[in-house]
Design a protein around this motif. Structure first.
Motif, mmCIF file in Angstrom:
data_model
loop_
_atom_site.group_PDB
_atom_site.id
_atom_site.type_symbol
_atom_site.label_atom_id
_atom_site.label_comp_id
_atom_site.label_asym_id
_atom_site.label_seq_id
_atom_site.Cartn_x
_atom_site.Cartn_y
_atom_site.Cartn_z
ATOM 1 N N PRO A 59 0.835 -1.415 -8.259
ATOM 2 C CA PRO A 59 -0.296 -1.322 -9.199
ATOM 3 C C PRO A 59 -1.266 -2.510 -9.174
ATOM 4 C CG PRO A 59 1.707 -0.556 -10.249
ATOM 5 C CD PRO A 59 2.130 -1.154 -8.932
ATOM 6 N N PRO A 60 -0.800 -3.786 -9.135
ATOM 7 C CA PRO A 60 -1.785 -4.877 -9.123
ATOM 8 C C PRO A 60 -2.733 -4.820 -7.923
ATOM 9 C CG PRO A 60 0.378 -5.717 -9.714
ATOM 10 C CD PRO A 60 0.577 -4.307 -9.267
ATOM 11 N N LEU A 61 -2.216 -4.488 -6.748
ATOM 12 C CA LEU A 61 -3.085 -4.386 -5.569
ATOM 13 C C LEU A 61 -4.047 -3.218 -5.715
ATOM 14 C CD1 LEU A 61 -3.864 -5.310 -2.722
ATOM 15 C CD2 LEU A 61 -2.094 -3.782 -1.829
ATOM 16 N N ARG A 62 -3.538 -2.103 -6.185
ATOM 17 C CA ARG A 62 -4.389 -0.941 -6.399
ATOM 18 C C ARG A 62 -5.490 -1.251 -7.403
ATOM 19 N NH1 ARG A 62 -6.464 3.686 -4.334
ATOM 20 N NH2 ARG A 62 -7.088 5.073 -6.024
ATOM 21 N N ASP A 63 -5.159 -1.915 -8.494
ATOM 22 C CA ASP A 63 -6.155 -2.254 -9.506
ATOM 23 C C ASP A 63 -7.217 -3.188 -8.937
ATOM 24 O OD1 ASP A 63 -4.760 -0.690 -11.272
ATOM 25 O OD2 ASP A 63 -3.760 -2.368 -12.281
ATOM 26 N N LEU A 64 -6.795 -4.177 -8.154
ATOM 27 C CA LEU A 64 -7.746 -5.101 -7.554
ATOM 28 C C LEU A 64 -8.689 -4.365 -6.611
ATOM 29 C CD1 LEU A 64 -8.757 -7.970 -6.982
ATOM 30 C CD2 LEU A 64 -6.992 -8.157 -5.219
ATOM 31 N N ASP A 65 -8.137 -3.497 -5.772
ATOM 32 C CA ASP A 65 -8.975 -2.733 -4.856
ATOM 33 C C ASP A 65 -10.004 -1.901 -5.611
ATOM 34 O OD1 ASP A 65 -7.998 -3.560 -2.399
ATOM 35 O OD2 ASP A 65 -6.400 -2.071 -2.359
ATOM 36 N N VAL A 66 -9.578 -1.243 -6.676
ATOM 37 C CA VAL A 66 -10.482 -0.383 -7.440
ATOM 38 C C VAL A 66 -11.569 -1.198 -8.116
ATOM 39 C CG1 VAL A 66 -10.621 1.152 -9.443
ATOM 40 C CG2 VAL A 66 -8.787 1.443 -7.769
ATOM 41 N N ARG A 67 -11.213 -2.341 -8.685
ATOM 42 C CA ARG A 67 -12.207 -3.171 -9.371
ATOM 43 C C ARG A 67 -13.272 -3.671 -8.403
ATOM 44 N NH1 ARG A 67 -7.743 -5.409 -12.154
ATOM 45 N NH2 ARG A 67 -7.842 -7.282 -10.860
ATOM 46 N N VAL A 68 -12.854 -4.164 -7.249
ATOM 47 C CA VAL A 68 -13.816 -4.674 -6.269
ATOM 48 C C VAL A 68 -14.712 -3.545 -5.769
ATOM 49 C CG1 VAL A 68 -14.073 -5.727 -3.995
ATOM 50 C CG2 VAL A 68 -12.332 -6.582 -5.566
ATOM 51 N N VAL B 288 0.834 -1.201 0.000
ATOM 52 C CA VAL B 288 0.000 0.000 0.000
ATOM 53 C C VAL B 288 0.873 1.256 0.000
ATOM 54 C CG1 VAL B 288 -1.623 1.351 1.401
ATOM 55 C CG2 VAL B 288 -2.020 -1.082 1.033
ATOM 56 N N LEU B 289 1.901 1.253 0.830
ATOM 57 C CA LEU B 289 2.784 2.424 0.915
ATOM 58 C C LEU B 289 3.515 2.681 -0.398
ATOM 59 C CD1 LEU B 289 4.273 1.910 4.495
ATOM 60 C CD2 LEU B 289 2.946 3.893 3.726
ATOM 61 N N THR B 290 3.856 1.622 -1.109
ATOM 62 C CA THR B 290 4.585 1.780 -2.374
ATOM 63 C C THR B 290 3.650 1.911 -3.572
ATOM 64 O OG1 THR B 290 4.764 -0.645 -2.577
ATOM 65 C CG2 THR B 290 6.588 0.532 -1.512
ATOM 66 N N GLY B 291 2.328 1.786 -3.333
ATOM 67 C CA GLY B 291 1.370 1.933 -4.425
ATOM 68 C C GLY B 291 1.491 0.854 -5.480
#
Length: 245
Positions: free
Chosen positions: A57-66, A52-55
């Motif tokens: 992208p795959p985690l960010r994309d998953l969070d946004v999609r859900v 989260v701190l490093t942003g």
């Protein structure tokens, strides 16, 4: 005349490795196991925090999609939003703390002072970790165009998910021993604990006030805190009483 054959006692087999690690009568093995589990639970939590701190992208994309998918469903199902809002309000951190306070008073009145102390340390200590880590990570909440709910403060980890997991752990530790030998009651306790933790965490995602990784982090941190404090409680219980002065 036949003489009776003397009975030879068969020595008990040594306890298995799993029993030595988990049995309450083996406090050293139990607390070491619990401490190891708490440490293992903190590994994925720490990993999530770093991502989260490093942003990442795959985690960010998953969070946004859900979040987008659940928000779209919430916009077209107001009844679902009302039900979810009721759930998240009933099992919010402050109501859970009030419930824990009554539980502590009940335990003290029944003479279970050490267990009452454990409940206090778990709920207060674990609850304080949430706001502290929110400040450290400083993650913003979802910013939706047409929100169905709102919440103040930072997002990571979810305080609702964290405190609901702490309360679920307290429920199991306090009441499971009394349900020993009663599989129906034990199953009901486990079901209630899982529903409390999972339902409360999911409600925050459905309402669009937390990312999925926030809630997952709250679950992991809550489980780690409960496991660590249970290990400490097992150590405290295993210590012999101090000699009189």
């Amino acid at each position: 005349m036949n003489r009776p054959v003397p009975h030879t006692a068969v020595p008990d087999s040594p306890p298995s490795w799993l029993r030595r690690r988990l049995a309450p009568e083996q406090p050293r093995g139990l607390r070491l196991t619990l401490a190891a589990v708490a440490g293992l639970l903190m590994l994925p939590f720490t990993g999530l925090a770093v991502l989260v701190l490093t942003g990442w992208p795959p985690l960010r994309d998953l969070d946004v999609r859900v979040t987008d998918a659940l928000h779209a469903y919430a916009l077209t199902n107001p009844g679902w939003v009302r039900l979810t809002s009721l759930w998240t309000d009933v099992f919010a951190p402050n109501p859970l703390r009030v419930g824990a306070l009554f539980l502590v008073l009940w335990l003290v009145r029944g003479g279970a002072r050490r267990l009452a102390a454990w409940v206090t340390v778990t709920m207060v200590g674990g609850g304080l970790l949430g706001p502290l880590l929110k400040l450290v990570v400083g993650r913003d909440r979802p910013d939706l165009l047409d929100p169905v709910s709102s919440a103040a403060g930072y997002a990571f980890p979810s305080g609702h998910a964290l405190n609901a997991t702490l309360a679920a752990g307290v429920l199991l530790v306090v009441f499971l021993p009394a349900a020993r030998g009663r599989p129906g009651r034990r199953a009901a306790l486990w079901a209630a604990a899982v529903a409390l933790a999972v339902g409360t965490g999911l409600s925050r995602i459905v309402l669009g006030v937390h990312w999925t990784s926030d809630v997952l982090a709250g679950w992991l941190l809550g489980a780690a805190v409960v496991t660590a404090t249970v290990a400490g409680f097992a150590l405290w219980r295993a210590r012999p009483p101090a000699p009189p002065t």
